[in-house]
Scaffold this motif. Structure first.
Motif, PDB file in Angstrom:
ATOM      1  N   GLU A 132       0.688  -1.342   0.020  1.00  0.00           N
ATOM      2  CA  GLU A 132       0.106   0.088  -0.088  1.00  0.00           C
ATOM      3  C   GLU A 132       1.160   1.276  -0.049  1.00  0.00           C
ATOM      4  N   MET A 155      -3.366   0.081  -5.224  1.00  0.00           N
ATOM      5  CA  MET A 155      -3.735  -0.991  -4.757  1.00  0.00           C
ATOM      6  C   MET A 155      -2.426  -2.021  -4.374  1.00  0.00           C
ATOM      7  N   SER A 156      -2.561  -2.601  -3.267  1.00  0.00           N
ATOM      8  CA  SER A 156      -1.438  -3.626  -2.817  1.00  0.00           C
ATOM      9  C   SER A 156      -1.932  -4.924  -3.176  1.00  0.00           C
ATOM     10  N   TYR A 157      -0.680  -5.664  -3.818  1.00  0.00           N
ATOM     11  CA  TYR A 157      -0.995  -7.113  -3.844  1.00  0.00           C
ATOM     12  C   TYR A 157       0.145  -7.736  -2.795  1.00  0.00           C
ATOM     13  N   GLY A 158       0.734  -6.978  -1.929  1.00  0.00           N
ATOM     14  CA  GLY A 158       1.793  -7.663  -1.124  1.00  0.00           C
ATOM     15  C   GLY A 158       2.782  -8.438  -1.827  1.00  0.00           C
TER      16      GLY A 158
ATOM     17  N   TYR B 238      -8.970 -11.013  -4.230  1.00  0.00           N
ATOM     18  CA  TYR B 238      -8.787  -9.886  -5.253  1.00  0.00           C
ATOM     19  C   TYR B 238      -9.881 -10.264  -6.529  1.00  0.00           C
ATOM     20  N   ASN B 242     -10.212  -5.620  -6.238  1.00  0.00           N
ATOM     21  CA  ASN B 242     -10.110  -4.925  -4.847  1.00  0.00           C
ATOM     22  C   ASN B 242      -9.737  -6.101  -3.879  1.00  0.00           C
ATOM     23  N   PRO B 243      -8.760  -6.108  -3.111  1.00  0.00           N
ATOM     24  CA  PRO B 243      -8.556  -7.003  -2.061  1.00  0.00           C
ATOM     25  C   PRO B 243      -9.941  -6.944  -0.782  1.00  0.00           C
ATOM     26  N   GLY B 263      -9.064  -0.178  -0.994  1.00  0.00           N
ATOM     27  CA  GLY B 263      -7.771  -0.667  -0.440  1.00  0.00           C
ATOM     28  C   GLY B 263      -7.943  -1.979   0.367  1.00  0.00           C
ATOM     29  N   ILE B 264      -6.875  -2.515   0.962  1.00  0.00           N
ATOM     30  CA  ILE B 264      -6.821  -3.728   1.560  1.00  0.00           C
ATOM     31  C   ILE B 264      -8.006  -4.016   2.532  1.00  0.00           C
ATOM     32  N   ARG B 282      -7.605   0.141   4.700  1.00  0.00           N
ATOM     33  CA  ARG B 282      -6.877   1.414   4.296  1.00  0.00           C
ATOM     34  C   ARG B 282      -7.500   2.631   4.801  1.00  0.00           C
ATOM     35  N   ASN B 285      -4.443   6.370   2.837  1.00  0.00           N
ATOM     36  CA  ASN B 285      -3.557   5.646   2.190  1.00  0.00           C
ATOM     37  C   ASN B 285      -2.347   4.839   2.659  1.00  0.00           C
TER      38      ASN B 285
END
Lengths: 185, 451
Positions: A132, A155-158, B238, B242-243, B263-264, B282, B285
């Motif tokens: 993130e 977006m985060s995929y880690g 996902y 989006n997660p 966001g996550i 999130r 950010n």
């Protein structure tokens, strides 16, 4: 007759090898045979296929300007890379993002998503958070360079979307990255 | 559960004795009928009790089925071996009793045949298999006191044979220690084949058997977590770009989306009453710790307010505190805050990278990973920061530790020959066992309560 057939077969085989395995040929031969006059579309594509991460020039090769027109050659914008467990932008990444920001100004209808990624080492969940921040580092810098925040998502995929799967520094360094995806144009 | 349980008294006295025993076992009160304490769990050098498992016999009037007899005996031995409380005398060629009798009851055999070979405890089991119907009778005997400790009859379907035996071994461990075994629990984990982009969720028994694929959405699925009643599983997927957080209700056979905040929405953990989830979401950010309603997905509270990253929240046993990872001081470390937010303290002070905490509901310890000389190892610590112990000394990274339902074991992943496998060990780091050996790369094992 038999001997001539064999020679002919050898010549044919040799020329086939010459045609398909240009890398094994002498440099002089390559110049003659393999370089063809590219058209406007394929030039950048040929350049972009070198995924040499040290070349910031490869950034926006996925979309090019031909005259006044945006030509899409595969929606590919090259990633930027990070040091282990860091989310600060490296100087090569800043150069890359400057080019990207300029290109976004030239192409005002394009929106981007920045995907943050990590290498396999460390906690999966902490890496989600780190992803993130990595994505946000690029977003913040693009905004600082004048790109409207409305045009950028993150977006985060880690560590869940590695581009390379070996356990080596070479591979890990390719996985600590921000990918850029065009979401609309 | 579909499998019915019946006790096995054969006289009024025994009915009363067994009822008293069941009351004792379920309430944890000191035994009034039988004052013998088999195992002092707090003893530093726990003695393993010698136990024999008689070869399984068909119940009287039923036909022999070698397969059921062999599989059943193996499950009994494997479960009890895993518990670490018993020294299993498992070689029948050393047994003095050569049983041909279908009768398991006291009086039908001589206890001395077992006490003479050193067995202090004896399990006798008989089966009846007709078509899909399986009945198993079990008895656990104390050979020195010449009496039955517990007897059970289970009926079920032949395909659930493993669960039938696990249910009895739970009883055996409970009889001896006061807390049931962990043998009917399940493990949920993520698995990725080769280097495919998709990562699906799987479940298996505590021993690695009975693996089932749970998701088939061809997307990336992460961080599964069982509800404390083992009926529900939350995870992050996902699949919609989006997660988002999803919930599978195994009782209803239904999957729902819980929250899709931008966001996550990840690393969720259930509160003890299953009404709340704490997770990473999130804010501004970056990732913060929040609490949401486990039914509606509505946000209840943002627990942390920091400009740094937060990850991997987990509840304290009384749900008053939450342990989590944060890099607010530069490197990932484990912190503890009250579940209302606000006050916090740093838990880990050794090392530059500590993550993935899991706080046992049964023993007051937090298990976590720590980067030691470049390799991630499993460690435990008391919530007050004392008793820091390194449990693994592996050459490859060990990750995502998770407590077993009773806090007696820890499951985690270790990369072996390039593949992350499920590993399990006891709470002291002993009795290490590799659970899986196949090509699937496994991540984030989560251990359920018994079903």
């Amino acid at each position: 007759m038999k001997a001539r057939k064999v020679i002919l077969a050898l010549v044919l085989a040799a020329s086939l090898m010459f045609a398909f395995t240009s890398c094994t040929c002498k440099p002089g031969d390559i110049e003659e045979e393999n370089i063809t006059q590219p058209n406007a579309m394929s030039t950048p594509s040929a350049i972009s296929s070198q995924s040499d991460i040290a070349k910031p020039a490869a950034v926006t090769a996925g979309v090019i300007m031909v005259g006044n027109q945006v030509v899409d050659i595969g929606d590919k914008i090259y990633p930027i890379y990070f040091d282990f467990d860091k989310s600060e932008l490296r100087s090569d990444s800043r150069n890359t993002l400057s080019e990207l920001a300029q290109w976004m100004k030239n192409n005002p209808s394009v929106n981007l998503r920045v995907d943050g990624n990590c290498d396999e080492r460390g906690s999966n969940e902490y890496n989600l958070a780190l992803g993130e921040t990595r994505a946000d580092s690029a977003r913040k810098y693009l905004v600082y360079l004048g790109v409207s925040p409305d045009r950028l998502e993150t977006m985060s995929y880690g560590e869940e979307k590695p581009s390379c799967s070996e356990s080596s520094e070479d591979c890990w360094s390719k996985n600590r990255r921000d990918d850029f995806t065009i979401t609309s144009k | 559960m579909k499998n019915k349980v019946h006790s096995l008294p054969n006289s009024t006295f025994k009915i009363v004795a067994l009822m008293l025993f069941v009351i004792w076992a379920t309430t944890g009160l000191p035994a009034l009928v039988d004052a013998r304490v088999y195992l002092e769990l707090d003893s530093p050098n726990l003695r393993r009790i010698p136990l024999a498992v008689a070869p399984l016999q068909p119940l009287c009037g039923c036909r022999t089925d070698e397969k059921t007899a062999l599989i059943g005996r193996k499950i009994l031995i494997d479960d009890l071996e895993f518990s670490t409380f018993f020294e299993i005398l498992d070689d029948p060629s050393n047994y003095l009793e050569k049983p041909k009798s279908c009768n398991l009851a006291q009086g039908s055999f001589d206890f001395r045949n077992w006490s003479l070979i050193g067995a202090e405890l004896l399990i006798k089991a008989g089966y009846s298999l007709s078509g899909e119907k399986l009945v198993i009778e079990f008895r656990l005997y104390d050979t020195l006191a010449s009496k039955m400790i517990v007897g059970k009859r289970y009926r079920g379907r032949a395909k659930n044979i493993r669960l039938l035996f696990h249910k009895f071994t739970n009883q055996v461990v409970e009889s001896v220690t006061g807390l049931p075994g962990e043998f009917s629990s399940k493990i949920a984990f993520c698995g990725r084949l080769n280097n495919e982009p998709a990562q699906e969720l799987y479940t298996c028994d505590y021993d690695g058997h009975e693996r089932k694929q749970v998701t088939r959405n061809k997307s990336i699925n992460i961080s599964p977590a069982w509800s404390t009643d083992a009926n529900k599983l939350v995870f992050t997927s996902y699949r919609r770009d989006n997660p988002d957080l999803y919930l599978i209700d195994f009782m209803k056979g239904k999957e729902t989306k819980l929250t899709n905040r931008k966001g996550i929405n990840a690393a969720a953990a259930w509160s003890a009453d299953n009404r709340h989830l704490t997770l990473m979401q999130r804010y501004e950010n970056h990732s913060e710790i929040t609490i949401i309603n486990a039914a509606s997905g509505d946000t209840i509270l943002r627990v942390t307010k920091s400009s740094a990253n937060q990850a991997s929240p987990c509840w304290s046993p009384d749900n008053r505190e939450i342990a989590f990872v944060s890099d607010r001081n530069g490197t990932p470390q484990i912190y503890i805050t009250t579940a209302q937010g606000g006050r916090w303290r740093r838990l880990t002070k050794q090392g530059v990278y500590n993550a993935d905490p899991d706080w046992s509901a049964h023993n007051d310890k937090v298990v976590f990973t720590s980067r030691i000389e470049g390799i991630f190892q499993i460690c435990t610590i008391k919530p007050d920061g004392t008793n820091h112990k390194q449990l693994t000394y592996a050459r490859r990274n060990c990750e995502t530790p998770c407590w077993s339902p009773n806090g007696r074991h820890i499951i985690f992943t270790e990369k072996i020959n390039g593949i992350e496998q499920l590993m399990v060990m006891d709470d002291k780091g002993r009795n290490l066992k590799q659970l899986t050996f196949d090509k699937l790369k496994k991540k984030s094992p989560n251990w359920s309560a018994n079903r």
